[in-house]
Enzyme design. Sequence first.
Site, PDB file in Angstrom:
ATOM      1  N   SER A 137       0.876  -1.183   0.000  1.00 23.43           N
ATOM      2  CA  SER A 137       0.000   0.000   0.000  1.00 23.43           C
ATOM      3  C   SER A 137       0.903   1.219   0.000  1.00 23.43           C
ATOM      4  O   SER A 137       2.065   1.137   0.440  1.00 23.43           O
ATOM      5  CB  SER A 137      -0.842   0.010   1.282  1.00 23.43           C
ATOM      6  OG  SER A 137      -1.501   1.254   1.450  1.00 23.43           O
TER       7      SER A 137
ATOM      8  N   TYR B 252      -2.839  -0.654  10.375  1.00 27.18           N
ATOM      9  CA  TYR B 252      -2.803  -1.186   9.001  1.00 27.18           C
ATOM     10  C   TYR B 252      -1.505  -0.774   8.297  1.00 27.18           C
ATOM     11  O   TYR B 252      -0.812  -1.611   7.700  1.00 27.18           O
ATOM     12  CB  TYR B 252      -4.029  -0.644   8.254  1.00 27.18           C
ATOM     13  CG  TYR B 252      -4.033  -0.892   6.770  1.00 27.18           C
ATOM     14  CD1 TYR B 252      -4.500  -2.098   6.253  1.00 27.18           C
ATOM     15  CD2 TYR B 252      -3.587   0.085   5.871  1.00 27.18           C
ATOM     16  CE1 TYR B 252      -4.508  -2.331   4.878  1.00 27.18           C
ATOM     17  CE2 TYR B 252      -3.593  -0.138   4.507  1.00 27.18           C
ATOM     18  CZ  TYR B 252      -4.056  -1.337   4.018  1.00 27.18           C
ATOM     19  OH  TYR B 252      -4.061  -1.565   2.664  1.00 27.18           O
TER      20      TYR B 252
ATOM     21  N   LYS C  82       1.816  -2.905   6.608  1.00 26.25           N
ATOM     22  CA  LYS C  82       2.226  -2.784   5.196  1.00 26.25           C
ATOM     23  C   LYS C  82       3.700  -2.375   5.095  1.00 26.25           C
ATOM     24  O   LYS C  82       4.420  -2.813   4.198  1.00 26.25           O
ATOM     25  CB  LYS C  82       1.328  -1.774   4.480  1.00 26.25           C
ATOM     26  CG  LYS C  82      -0.126  -2.240   4.353  1.00 26.25           C
ATOM     27  CD  LYS C  82      -0.205  -3.510   3.526  1.00 26.25           C
ATOM     28  CE  LYS C  82      -1.636  -3.959   3.290  1.00 26.25           C
ATOM     29  NZ  LYS C  82      -1.710  -5.116   2.388  1.00 26.25           N
TER      30      LYS C  82
HETATM   31  P1  NAD Z   1     -11.175  -6.833  -0.374  1.00 23.12           P
HETATM   32  O1  NAD Z   1     -11.767  -6.731   0.976  1.00 23.12           O
HETATM   33  O2  NAD Z   1     -12.007  -6.517  -1.556  1.00 23.12           O
HETATM   34  O3  NAD Z   1     -10.555  -8.303  -0.591  1.00 23.12           O
HETATM   35  C1  NAD Z   1      -9.864  -8.932   0.447  1.00 23.12           C
HETATM   36  C2  NAD Z   1      -9.548 -10.359   0.039  1.00 23.12           C
HETATM   37  O4  NAD Z   1      -8.704 -10.917   1.061  1.00 23.12           O
HETATM   38  C3  NAD Z   1     -10.760 -11.273  -0.042  1.00 23.12           C
HETATM   39  O5  NAD Z   1     -10.575 -12.224  -1.062  1.00 23.12           O
HETATM   40  C4  NAD Z   1     -10.767 -11.981   1.320  1.00 23.12           C
HETATM   41  O6  NAD Z   1     -11.414 -13.270   1.293  1.00 23.12           O
HETATM   42  C5  NAD Z   1      -9.274 -12.122   1.539  1.00 23.12           C
HETATM   43  N1  NAD Z   1      -8.901 -12.288   2.948  1.00 23.12           N
HETATM   44  C6  NAD Z   1      -9.133 -11.443   3.990  1.00 23.12           C
HETATM   45  N2  NAD Z   1      -8.616 -11.961   5.116  1.00 23.12           N
HETATM   46  C7  NAD Z   1      -8.045 -13.134   4.772  1.00 23.12           C
HETATM   47  C8  NAD Z   1      -7.360 -14.138   5.508  1.00 23.12           C
HETATM   48  N3  NAD Z   1      -7.137 -14.022   6.828  1.00 23.12           N
HETATM   49  N4  NAD Z   1      -6.935 -15.240   4.851  1.00 23.12           N
HETATM   50  C9  NAD Z   1      -7.144 -15.380   3.506  1.00 23.12           C
HETATM   51  N5  NAD Z   1      -7.775 -14.455   2.767  1.00 23.12           N
HETATM   52  C10 NAD Z   1      -8.225 -13.358   3.408  1.00 23.12           C
HETATM   53  O7  NAD Z   1      -9.877  -5.889  -0.317  1.00 23.12           O
HETATM   54  P2  NAD Z   1      -8.943  -5.252  -1.463  1.00 23.12           P
HETATM   55  O8  NAD Z   1      -9.135  -3.793  -1.425  1.00 23.12           O
HETATM   56  O9  NAD Z   1      -9.075  -5.964  -2.742  1.00 23.12           O
HETATM   57  O10 NAD Z   1      -7.524  -5.525  -0.807  1.00 23.12           O
HETATM   58  C11 NAD Z   1      -6.572  -6.424  -1.338  1.00 23.12           C
HETATM   59  C12 NAD Z   1      -5.201  -6.008  -0.826  1.00 23.12           C
HETATM   60  O11 NAD Z   1      -4.883  -4.722  -1.336  1.00 23.12           O
HETATM   61  C13 NAD Z   1      -5.122  -5.909   0.693  1.00 23.12           C
HETATM   62  O12 NAD Z   1      -3.881  -6.413   1.144  1.00 23.12           O
HETATM   63  C14 NAD Z   1      -5.191  -4.422   0.945  1.00 23.12           C
HETATM   64  O13 NAD Z   1      -4.566  -4.044   2.141  1.00 23.12           O
HETATM   65  C15 NAD Z   1      -4.446  -3.905  -0.264  1.00 23.12           C
HETATM   66  N6  NAD Z   1      -4.709  -2.495  -0.569  1.00 23.12           N
HETATM   67  C16 NAD Z   1      -5.959  -2.083  -0.867  1.00 23.12           C
HETATM   68  C17 NAD Z   1      -6.177  -0.733  -1.149  1.00 23.12           C
HETATM   69  C18 NAD Z   1      -7.534  -0.201  -1.516  1.00 23.12           C
HETATM   70  O14 NAD Z   1      -7.692   1.028  -1.562  1.00 23.12           O
HETATM   71  N7  NAD Z   1      -8.530  -1.053  -1.791  1.00 23.12           N
HETATM   72  C19 NAD Z   1      -5.119   0.174  -1.092  1.00 23.12           C
HETATM   73  C20 NAD Z   1      -3.850  -0.294  -0.764  1.00 23.12           C
HETATM   74  C21 NAD Z   1      -3.651  -1.627  -0.512  1.00 23.12           C
END
Ligand code: NAD
Length: 255
Positions: free
Chosen positions: A145, A158, A162
């Site tokens: 992130s 969080y 990261k």
């Molecule tokens: P999301 O909530 O849409 O998807 C999360 C996914 O992780 C799902 O498939 C869920 O089943 C899985 N998951 C959650 N906990 C788990 C566990 N303990 N074991 C196995 N699977 C697990 O979220 P997203 O926005 O797609 O996030 C994906 C990644 O991107 C994350 O690491 C998040 O921190 C990172 N991220 C997201 C953003 C954003 O703005 N959406 C920004 C920076 C980083």
Amino acid sequence: MLELAGSRALVTGGSRGIGLSIAEALAVAGADVVLCHLNDGERAAAEAKRLSAKTGRKISHIDADVGDCDAARAMVAKAAELMGGIDLCISNAGICQFTPFLEIDSANWSKHVATNFSGGFFVTQRAAQLMAEQKTGGRIVFVTSVGAFRSNATQTHYCATKSGLHILAMGMAIELAPFGITVNCIAPGWIHTDINDAASRDTSAVENWIQWNCPAGRLGKPQDCGGAAVFLCSKEASYVTGATITVDGGWNAKL
Ligand code: NAD
């Protein structure tokens, strides 16, 4: 054109959001994919079926908690068994419960550390061991992130996890280079997914953020992350390791 024909990929958090978009991009480029998720089986099954029909690749799914060491390691082994090996590992599963710093209790803290940080270690170490045994090299990509480089109110815990992944990836890049395994990060900015759905639907908050923080002038979409993953997994990126690609519309570049 970048292509991954015949590659075998594991994507954690692959049932939706950024992980699903990365899985789709990898499958379109020619990889078989295992989608790992937590308690999201119905959606994972439907998406696996859709991706398989769209790309003709073998797409499987496994329910496992990456924050549980034994479950995470068993999941990676099972994924390799399903695909006949593992070449690409995208460590993407993550959670973010927006909480003011003074109110983060130990359960909240521990859950973030287990899922976001320890989970990344458990999954990628097992994948790297299997890649090293195969002697065919490999690609590991962490979805971190922009919060790995700077923090934000209500995301203190969080962002700390990261940042941990960021330096973990650098150490791994050093130790795994002799095995032909690269380790890199994709650092998304604000991408509209389930993780931030309420905030992403708050029009005035989004407009304010775009005005002051996002030179690209829009919220990110999960699809914005797929190309970076395909590149980092490709043979063209064999000399790229220990690096981060930000996918944030320029957010991290701004003062
Ligand atoms: P999301 O909530 O849409 O998807 C999360 C996914 O992780 C799902 O498939 C869920 O089943 C899985 N998951 C959650 N906990 C788990 C566990 N303990 N074991 C196995 N699977 C697990 O979220 P997203 O926005 O797609 O996030 C994906 C990644 O991107 C994350 O690491 C998040 O921190 C990172 N991220 C997201 C953003 C954003 O703005 N959406 C920004 C920076 C980083």
